[in-house]
Design a protein around this motif. Sequence first.
Motif, short mmCIF file in Angstrom:
data_model
loop_
_atom_site.label_atom_id
_atom_site.label_comp_id
_atom_site.label_asym_id
_atom_site.label_seq_id
_atom_site.Cartn_x
_atom_site.Cartn_y
_atom_site.Cartn_z
N ARG A 89 0.83 -1.21 0.00
CA ARG A 89 0.00 0.00 0.00
C ARG A 89 0.86 1.26 0.00
O ARG A 89 0.60 2.21 -0.73
N PRO A 91 -9.37 1.57 7.14
CA PRO A 91 -8.76 1.81 5.82
C PRO A 91 -9.62 2.68 4.93
O PRO A 91 -9.11 3.45 4.13
N ALA A 92 -10.94 2.57 5.09
CA ALA A 92 -11.81 3.40 4.26
C ALA A 92 -11.50 4.87 4.48
O ALA A 92 -11.61 5.68 3.58
N ILE A 140 -8.80 6.33 2.33
CA ILE A 140 -9.02 6.44 0.90
C ILE A 140 -8.60 7.81 0.41
O ILE A 140 -7.86 7.95 -0.54
N PRO A 185 -17.50 0.47 -4.64
CA PRO A 185 -16.21 1.00 -4.20
C PRO A 185 -15.07 0.12 -4.72
O PRO A 185 -15.24 -1.09 -4.86
N PRO A 218 -10.77 -0.17 -4.10
CA PRO A 218 -9.70 0.41 -3.28
C PRO A 218 -8.65 1.11 -4.13
O PRO A 218 -8.36 0.68 -5.25
N GLY A 219 -8.08 2.17 -3.58
CA GLY A 219 -7.02 2.91 -4.27
C GLY A 219 -5.91 1.99 -4.77
O GLY A 219 -5.49 2.10 -5.93
N PRO A 220 -5.40 1.06 -3.94
CA PRO A 220 -4.31 0.19 -4.41
C PRO A 220 -4.79 -0.87 -5.40
O PRO A 220 -3.99 -1.67 -5.89
N TRP A 260 -22.74 -4.58 -2.13
CA TRP A 260 -21.78 -3.50 -1.83
C TRP A 260 -20.55 -3.61 -2.71
O TRP A 260 -20.13 -2.65 -3.34
N GLN A 261 -19.98 -4.81 -2.73
CA GLN A 261 -18.81 -5.05 -3.58
C GLN A 261 -18.81 -6.48 -4.09
O GLN A 261 -19.28 -7.39 -3.37
N ALA A 303 -19.33 -0.34 4.98
CA ALA A 303 -18.02 -1.04 4.97
C ALA A 303 -17.47 -1.33 6.36
O ALA A 303 -16.43 -1.96 6.49
N LYS A 348 -17.73 -9.71 7.99
CA LYS A 348 -16.85 -8.72 8.63
C LYS A 348 -17.59 -8.14 9.83
O LYS A 348 -18.67 -7.59 9.60
N THR A 384 -12.12 -9.16 7.04
CA THR A 384 -12.32 -7.85 6.41
C THR A 384 -12.89 -8.10 5.02
O THR A 384 -13.00 -9.26 4.59
N ILE A 385 -13.27 -7.03 4.34
CA ILE A 385 -13.84 -7.20 2.99
C ILE A 385 -12.72 -7.62 2.04
O ILE A 385 -12.82 -8.64 1.35
N GLU A 386 -11.65 -6.86 2.02
CA GLU A 386 -10.50 -7.23 1.19
C GLU A 386 -9.73 -8.36 1.88
O GLU A 386 -9.85 -8.53 3.09
P1 XMP Z 1 -11.84 -3.83 4.61
O1 XMP Z 1 -11.03 -4.75 3.77
O2 XMP Z 1 -11.04 -3.16 5.68
O3 XMP Z 1 -12.33 -2.69 3.62
O4 XMP Z 1 -13.06 -4.48 5.19
C1 XMP Z 1 -13.31 -1.73 3.90
C2 XMP Z 1 -13.52 -0.90 2.63
O5 XMP Z 1 -12.35 -0.16 2.31
C3 XMP Z 1 -11.82 -0.55 1.05
N1 XMP Z 1 -10.37 -0.60 1.21
C4 XMP Z 1 -9.54 0.31 0.73
N2 XMP Z 1 -9.75 1.43 0.01
N3 XMP Z 1 -7.44 1.88 0.00
C5 XMP Z 1 -8.69 2.19 -0.37
O6 XMP Z 1 -8.86 3.19 -1.08
C6 XMP Z 1 -7.13 0.79 0.72
O7 XMP Z 1 -5.98 0.52 1.02
C7 XMP Z 1 -8.24 -0.04 1.10
N4 XMP Z 1 -8.34 -1.19 1.80
C8 XMP Z 1 -9.66 -1.51 1.86
C9 XMP Z 1 -12.45 -1.89 0.75
O8 XMP Z 1 -12.54 -2.15 -0.65
C10 XMP Z 1 -13.81 -1.75 1.40
O9 XMP Z 1 -14.72 -1.02 0.57
#
Ligand code: XMP
Length: 512
Positions: free
Chosen positions: A295, A338-339, A342, A389, A391-393, A432-433, A467, A504, A508-510
């Motif tokens: 990241r 982490p959201a 963003i 949504p 993620p940026g990475p 959602w995703q 999220a 979650k 986590t989602i990712e």
């Molecule tokens: P997790 O995985 O923590 O994700 O349940 C919650 C939300 O955040 C997004 N996500 C990110 N978005 N940079 C971003 O811009 C990140 O590093 C990042 N990591 C998680 C994820 O897709 C979900 O919507």
Amino acid sequence: MPQTIAVLDFGSQYTQVIARRIRECQVYSKIYHYTTKPEQLQADGVVGIILSGGPSSVFSKKAPIPDRGIFELGVPVLGICYGIQLFGHLLGGKAAKSDHREYGHGTLTIKKPGRLFAGLPKKLRVWNSHGDKVIELPPGFKAIGTTENSPFAAIEDIKRNFYGIQFHPEVFHSEHGVDVIRNFLVGVCGAKQEWTTKDFIAHAVKEIRAKVGKSRVILGLSGGVDSSVAAALIHKAIGKQLTCVFVDNGLLRKGEREAVIDLYQKHFHIDLRVADSGKLFLKKLKGVSDPEQKRKIIGRTFVEVFEKSLKSIGKAEFLAQGTLYPDVIESVAIGNNPAALIKSHHNVGGLPERMKLKLLEPLRELFKDEVRQVGSALGLPREVVWRQPFPGPGLGVRVLGAISADQLEILRNADAILQEEMMESGWYWKVWQSFCVFLPVKSVGVVGDERNYSYVIAVRVVESIDAMTADWTRLPYDLLQKISSRITNEVRGVSRVVLDISSKPPATIEWE
Ligand code: XMP
């Protein structure tokens, strides 16, 4: 000039939420600092005033006290929470520290509906958060609602059209809260409900033009909802003075770059510069398997590439960002979500100062659903406005461990099939995703008569509101079957598809 409701801000965390509720009632409002002079409010055509709550006690030496002249303007005033204490304190009543600080739910019993509670049930579950209460009514006031702890939880001065309520009608947890606000706006202030998304756009366009003048504005376009709407709005205001930069980091999904070019360059005729830097990102990520490290590298490289593109564009005065109101709170309140990162990620932290750029954030006061309405009204397609949504990475955190170009390609192809099937079945819009994850493990499969060892793709589809929590979506078996057989048949290098059925928390989602 539209009929304006002034929201005087006494530092409440909910001030923007009050403004949002007023917009929901299709009335225009403007937030003012609590010290604003009455003459200013008058000049702005204010037809009603709402005193926000605030963390202070009216007894504190540093308590924010408004100009008393606002009570002489002849316009209705609604005091919320701290606002009602101000009535008690400034208009000849008495406020006192409460023995029981009321936080959370309480029941408001309405003694007299009057105009404020017209058409509402006799008892309302409401949300409180305050330490002081009114113990003696100012002259002219009568109690119209009580709670367990306070005989003066809702008060009115029917002659002057002053109303005070101890609870927060603007928060979601207060039953009929928005009805109370509407009653004040329409029933008491006589405001017309005619402020629409189109008006918002026209107003924003004017403000952007006034702020920017003849200067050049740069915007980092990610393809996500917020930056897309910001781009379309700013472009409407200043056309060619806007230049958008889209960084292709090589971690995008299939067809994403082409879709962005199609929409912004070909459809909107926006000056769009694409920074083709997939190779650079992959080089920097080589051999790196720790997710946080990945990241960081992606974030840093993004800033590097973005900065370089800016230099090639020439002198600009503004950096535009699609910051929304929840980003403003989240980045303060929820540090390690982490959201919340963003924005700091995409919003190229530190860059504005380094490059001496001023910020332009035309969506800063809006909530996500409002941004979507603005996007639709600006003619952005459903695929952008209701995009899930991402993620940026990007796919960088969906190829687990160290990333190779081959693995990215496998993931991209599998993910494209999933998205296609989700769209085709209509499920894309309900969840959602939905995405694929590349697992760098090999499992055995048979192709023809031969056994081979190929990779595993995990399918992750979740439902969520914000999220913070999420549950896996119960997709129909037939659809899952189609997704699985298409991926294993059409994507070389994949022999097995698994479904992620974790919620979650604890997952986590990712995956990274
Ligand atoms: P997790 O995985 O923590 O994700 O349940 C919650 C939300 O955040 C997004 N996500 C990110 N978005 N940079 C971003 O811009 C990140 O590093 C990042 N990591 C998680 C994820 O897709 C979900 O919507």
